[in-house]
Design a protein around this motif. Structure first.
Motif, short mmCIF file in Angstrom:
data_model
loop_
_atom_site.label_atom_id
_atom_site.label_comp_id
_atom_site.label_asym_id
_atom_site.label_seq_id
_atom_site.Cartn_x
_atom_site.Cartn_y
_atom_site.Cartn_z
N MET A 28 0.84 -1.17 0.00
CA MET A 28 0.00 0.00 0.00
C MET A 28 0.90 1.24 0.00
O MET A 28 1.72 1.42 0.90
CB MET A 28 -0.88 -0.04 1.27
N PRO A 29 0.72 2.12 -0.98
CA PRO A 29 1.58 3.31 -1.06
C PRO A 29 1.35 4.27 0.11
O PRO A 29 0.26 4.34 0.68
CB PRO A 29 1.20 3.97 -2.38
N PHE A 30 2.40 5.00 0.45
CA PHE A 30 2.34 5.95 1.56
C PHE A 30 1.21 6.95 1.40
O PHE A 30 0.50 7.27 2.36
CB PHE A 30 3.69 6.68 1.70
N ASN A 31 1.01 7.49 0.20
CA ASN A 31 -0.05 8.48 -0.04
C ASN A 31 -1.43 7.89 0.27
O ASN A 31 -2.29 8.58 0.82
CB ASN A 31 -0.02 8.98 -1.49
N ALA A 32 -1.64 6.63 -0.05
CA ALA A 32 -2.93 5.98 0.23
C ALA A 32 -3.12 5.82 1.73
O ALA A 32 -4.23 6.02 2.25
CB ALA A 32 -3.01 4.63 -0.47
N ILE A 33 -2.04 5.46 2.42
CA ILE A 33 -2.12 5.32 3.88
C ILE A 33 -2.43 6.68 4.52
O ILE A 33 -3.31 6.79 5.38
CB ILE A 33 -0.81 4.74 4.45
N ALA A 34 -1.73 7.71 4.08
CA ALA A 34 -1.94 9.05 4.63
C ALA A 34 -3.37 9.52 4.37
O ALA A 34 -4.02 10.09 5.26
CB ALA A 34 -0.95 10.04 4.03
N SER A 35 -3.87 9.26 3.19
CA SER A 35 -5.25 9.65 2.85
C SER A 35 -6.26 8.89 3.71
O SER A 35 -7.25 9.47 4.17
CB SER A 35 -5.49 9.36 1.36
N THR A 36 -6.02 7.61 3.93
CA THR A 36 -6.92 6.81 4.76
C THR A 36 -6.90 7.28 6.20
O THR A 36 -7.94 7.37 6.85
CB THR A 36 -6.53 5.31 4.67
N ILE A 37 -5.72 7.63 6.69
CA ILE A 37 -5.61 8.15 8.06
C ILE A 37 -6.39 9.47 8.16
O ILE A 37 -7.11 9.69 9.14
CB ILE A 37 -4.14 8.32 8.48
N GLN A 38 -6.27 10.32 7.17
CA GLN A 38 -7.02 11.58 7.18
C GLN A 38 -8.52 11.31 7.19
O GLN A 38 -9.27 11.99 7.89
CB GLN A 38 -6.65 12.44 5.96
N SER A 39 -8.96 10.33 6.44
CA SER A 39 -10.39 9.97 6.41
C SER A 39 -10.85 9.40 7.75
O SER A 39 -12.01 9.53 8.11
CB SER A 39 -10.66 8.93 5.32
N ALA A 40 -9.94 8.78 8.48
CA ALA A 40 -10.29 8.15 9.75
C ALA A 40 -10.27 9.12 10.92
O ALA A 40 -10.76 8.80 12.00
CB ALA A 40 -9.33 6.99 10.03
N VAL A 41 -9.75 10.34 10.71
CA VAL A 41 -9.63 11.28 11.82
C VAL A 41 -11.01 11.69 12.36
O VAL A 41 -11.23 11.71 13.58
CB VAL A 41 -8.81 12.53 11.41
N ALA A 42 -11.96 12.01 11.50
CA ALA A 42 -13.30 12.42 11.96
C ALA A 42 -13.97 11.33 12.80
O ALA A 42 -14.47 11.63 13.89
CB ALA A 42 -14.17 12.84 10.78
N PRO A 43 -13.98 10.08 12.33
CA PRO A 43 -14.58 9.04 13.18
C PRO A 43 -13.84 8.87 14.51
O PRO A 43 -14.48 8.58 15.53
CB PRO A 43 -14.47 7.77 12.33
N VAL A 44 -12.55 9.10 14.53
CA VAL A 44 -11.80 8.96 15.78
C VAL A 44 -12.19 10.08 16.75
O VAL A 44 -12.35 9.84 17.95
CB VAL A 44 -10.27 8.94 15.51
N PHE A 45 -12.41 11.29 16.26
CA PHE A 45 -12.91 12.36 17.12
C PHE A 45 -14.30 12.02 17.65
O PHE A 45 -14.61 12.29 18.81
CB PHE A 45 -12.93 13.71 16.39
N LEU A 46 -15.12 11.46 16.80
CA LEU A 46 -16.45 11.02 17.23
C LEU A 46 -16.32 9.97 18.33
O LEU A 46 -17.03 10.02 19.34
CB LEU A 46 -17.24 10.46 16.04
N PHE A 47 -15.40 9.05 18.15
CA PHE A 47 -15.15 8.01 19.14
C PHE A 47 -14.76 8.63 20.48
O PHE A 47 -15.25 8.23 21.54
CB PHE A 47 -14.05 7.07 18.63
N ALA A 48 -13.91 9.65 20.45
CA ALA A 48 -13.50 10.34 21.68
C ALA A 48 -14.69 11.04 22.33
O ALA A 48 -14.84 11.02 23.57
CB ALA A 48 -12.40 11.34 21.37
N GLY A 49 -15.55 11.64 21.53
CA GLY A 49 -16.75 12.28 22.07
C GLY A 49 -17.68 11.28 22.74
O GLY A 49 -18.25 11.56 23.81
#
Length: 149
Positions: A1-22
């Motif tokens: 998996m290319p680094f750019n794809a991983i970085a993009s996926t992590i960016q997409s996962a940030v909002a759900p992680v904030f929701l999880f913290a809430g």
């Protein structure tokens, strides 16, 4: 998996992680209220068994209110935990989708909607518990102003 794809996926996962913290914060508040209700039941049960007459009835009424509060706090906890688990699945499916090259967008969207519905249900149960507590407080004040018979 290319680094750019991983970085993009992590960016997409940030909002759900904030929701999880809430959701974690909500669970903390509900858990504290549940704990206080359980402690109060233990204290009132002891007083109830040693009381009689009007006082006995007041304790019985308070125990019933506390049991209702505990039930709604428990439901709120269950729904919020289920919501948090659904958010975890969203993050997992985001990564799995990217790693294996499957388009799981519809599945991810459905799980996210489910997470929001579960969270909404948990918040409704939490609000119900608060309303019962406020109603119980009003009842307590009314009893304070009535003379014992």
């Amino acid at each position: 998996m290319p680094f750019n794809a991983i970085a993009s996926t992590i960016q997409s996962a940030v909002a759900p992680v904030f929701l999880f913290a809430g959701i974690g914060g909500i669970l903390n508040v509900v858990g504290m209220r549940l704990s206080r209700s359980v402690d109060r039941v233990r204290a009132i049960e002891d007083l109830h068994s040693k009381s009689a007459g009007v006082e006995h009835h007041r304790y019985a009424t308070e125990l019933l209110l506390l049991e209702r509060r505990i039930k709604h706090s428990n439901h709120a906890t269950t729904l919020c935990v289920a919501s948090a688990l659904a958010v975890c699945l969203v993050v997992v499916f985001l990564f799995v989708s990217q790693m294996i090259g499957l388009n799981l967008g519809n599945t991810i969207a459905l799980i996210f909607v489910l997470a929001m519905l579960l969270l909404a249900g948990g918040l409704i149960e939490f609000l119900t518990e608060i309303q019962i507590a406020i109603g119980g407080r009003r009842l307590h004040k009314e009893h304070m102003h009535q003379p014992d018979v």
